[in-house]
Design a protein around this motif. Sequence first.
Motif, short mmCIF file in Angstrom:
data_model
loop_
_atom_site.label_atom_id
_atom_site.label_comp_id
_atom_site.label_asym_id
_atom_site.label_seq_id
_atom_site.Cartn_x
_atom_site.Cartn_y
_atom_site.Cartn_z
N ARG A 11 -8.40 -3.07 -4.62
CA ARG A 11 -7.93 -2.48 -5.88
C ARG A 11 -9.13 -2.39 -6.82
N SER A 12 -9.21 -1.33 -7.61
CA SER A 12 -10.27 -1.19 -8.61
C SER A 12 -9.98 -2.13 -9.76
N VAL A 25 -15.39 -1.44 -9.38
CA VAL A 25 -14.79 -0.14 -9.64
C VAL A 25 -15.92 0.91 -9.62
N ARG A 84 -11.00 -3.20 -13.77
CA ARG A 84 -11.61 -2.64 -14.97
C ARG A 84 -11.73 -3.65 -16.11
N ILE A 102 -17.72 4.36 -10.69
CA ILE A 102 -17.78 5.07 -11.97
C ILE A 102 -18.36 6.47 -11.75
N GLY A 103 -17.47 7.40 -11.43
CA GLY A 103 -17.89 8.79 -11.24
C GLY A 103 -18.27 9.45 -12.55
N ALA A 104 -17.82 8.86 -13.66
CA ALA A 104 -18.11 9.46 -14.96
C ALA A 104 -19.60 9.44 -15.30
N ARG A 137 0.82 -1.23 0.00
CA ARG A 137 0.00 0.00 0.00
C ARG A 137 0.85 1.27 0.00
N LYS A 162 -2.79 -0.26 -5.61
CA LYS A 162 -2.23 1.05 -5.99
C LYS A 162 -1.69 1.76 -4.75
C1 LIG Z 1 -16.28 8.31 -6.53
C2 LIG Z 1 -15.29 7.60 -7.42
C3 LIG Z 1 -15.42 7.66 -8.78
C4 LIG Z 1 -14.57 6.95 -9.62
N1 LIG Z 1 -14.78 6.96 -10.97
C5 LIG Z 1 -14.05 6.16 -11.78
C6 LIG Z 1 -14.35 6.05 -13.16
O1 LIG Z 1 -15.26 6.69 -13.69
N2 LIG Z 1 -13.61 5.19 -13.91
C7 LIG Z 1 -12.59 4.46 -13.37
O2 LIG Z 1 -11.96 3.69 -14.12
N3 LIG Z 1 -12.26 4.55 -12.06
C8 LIG Z 1 -12.98 5.36 -11.25
N4 LIG Z 1 -12.71 5.43 -9.91
C9 LIG Z 1 -11.64 4.58 -9.34
C10 LIG Z 1 -10.41 5.39 -8.96
O3 LIG Z 1 -9.73 5.78 -10.12
C11 LIG Z 1 -9.55 4.51 -8.05
O4 LIG Z 1 -10.24 4.22 -6.88
C12 LIG Z 1 -8.22 5.21 -7.72
O5 LIG Z 1 -7.45 5.39 -8.85
C13 LIG Z 1 -7.44 4.38 -6.70
O6 LIG Z 1 -7.19 3.08 -7.22
P1 LIG Z 1 -7.67 1.77 -6.44
O7 LIG Z 1 -9.15 1.87 -6.23
O8 LIG Z 1 -7.31 0.61 -7.34
O9 LIG Z 1 -6.92 1.73 -5.17
C14 LIG Z 1 -13.52 6.18 -9.07
C15 LIG Z 1 -13.36 6.15 -7.68
C16 LIG Z 1 -14.23 6.85 -6.86
C17 LIG Z 1 -14.07 6.77 -5.36
#
Ligand SMILES: Cc1cc2nc3c(=O)[nH]c(=O)nc-3n(C[C@H](O)[C@H](O)[C@H](O)COP(=O)(O)O)c2cc1C
Length: 278
Positions: A41-42, A161, A44, A163-165, A18, A202
Motif C-alpha cells: 500500500r502507498s 509512495v 503518505r 511521486i509522479g508529480a 486486494r 487498495k
Molecule cells: C509512477 C507512479 C506515480 C505516482 N505518483 C504519485 C504521486 O505523485 N502522489 C501520490 O500520492 N501517489 C502517487 N502514486 C501512488 C498511486 O496513487 C498508488 O500507487 C495507487 O493509487 C494505488 O494505491 P496503492 O499503491 O496504495 O495500492 C504514484 C504511483 C506510481 C506507480
Amino acid sequence: MDISIPSVSPAAEALALRYGVAASPAVGPWNDHIALLLSHRSVRAYRPDALPHGTLETLVAAAQSAATSSNLQAWSVIAVTEPGKKAALAVVAANQKHIEQCPLFLIWVADISRNQRLAADSGVELATIPYQETFLVAAIDAALAAQNATVAAESLGLSCVYIGALRNNPSEVARIAGLPQGAFGLFGMCVGYAAGSGSEVKPRLPQDVVLHREVYDTTGEAARRTAYDGLMADFSARQEMAASTWTSRVIGRMGKLTAMAGRDKMVAALHAMGFGLK
Ligand SMILES: Cc1cc2nc3c(=O)[nH]c(=O)nc-3n(C[C@H](O)[C@H](O)[C@H](O)COP(=O)(O)O)c2cc1C
C-alpha cells in the motif's frame, strides 16, 4: 448446530483484501514473498525516524538486481535527505507533504547520459540516442529498478509512495538534482516508517478485467467495472476521502488536460533534456 466460523487462510485473506471477497480468485501457490507483494500500500504520512545504517545501499542493490534491457543499465537514482532539497522537490510536486516528512526521498532517473559518456570516451557516436525506443528502454529499466527497491523496502518494514508529480516540472527537478543532459527524473519515491497505522490495501480491478487468455477479451468488462466502482467507493469512504468510484477517478484524471498539471508538455521537456523521440 455448528456455529464455528470457518478459518480463512492468510492467502485467502490477502486476496480478499486486494479484490474484495466477491471477486477474489481461488488461492493458488503461495509463500511469504507473494504475501508481501499483496500487502503493498502507498503511504503518505511518515515518522521522522532515520533509516538503519546501510538501508539505502541495500535498496539500491535490490534495484540493481532487476532485469535491465540488454544490460544497458540505463537508469540512475538520486538519494535526497537534505531538508531544503526535499522542500524544493515538494514544491515541484504540488506540495505533497510526505516528501518533506520522509527521511529518504529517491529520484528515479532514465539515464542515457552514462552510456553517452562511455561512447564519447570510446570516440564513437550512439546512433540510437535520438529514438523514442531509447527513452522507453531507459524508462522501463528505471521503473523495474524502482519497484525492486519498493519491494525490498516493504520487506524491511518500511513504506513508500511513488511521486509522479515530479514530472510537473522536469527542468526544475534537473536543476535541483544536478542532472546532466540525457538524464530525466521520471518519478520520485518517499521511503520511511509509516506514521500511525498506515493505509488500507487498495482494491484492484477484478482479475478477469486485466487478465486475457490467449486473446484480448472485453466480455463482461462493464459489469465487473461497476462492481469495482462499488468496492472503490466503499474504500474511499473508509479512508475518509470523498467517496468516489474508479470510473469517476479515471475520468477526472484522464478527461481534461488541466489534470496533467503541465505534463502535457512532456515531449518538449524531453527534447530539452537530450532525449530525441523519433
Ligand atoms: C509512477 C507512479 C506515480 C505516482 N505518483 C504519485 C504521486 O505523485 N502522489 C501520490 O500520492 N501517489 C502517487 N502514486 C501512488 C498511486 O496513487 C498508488 O500507487 C495507487 O493509487 C494505488 O494505491 P496503492 O499503491 O496504495 O495500492 C504514484 C504511483 C506510481 C506507480
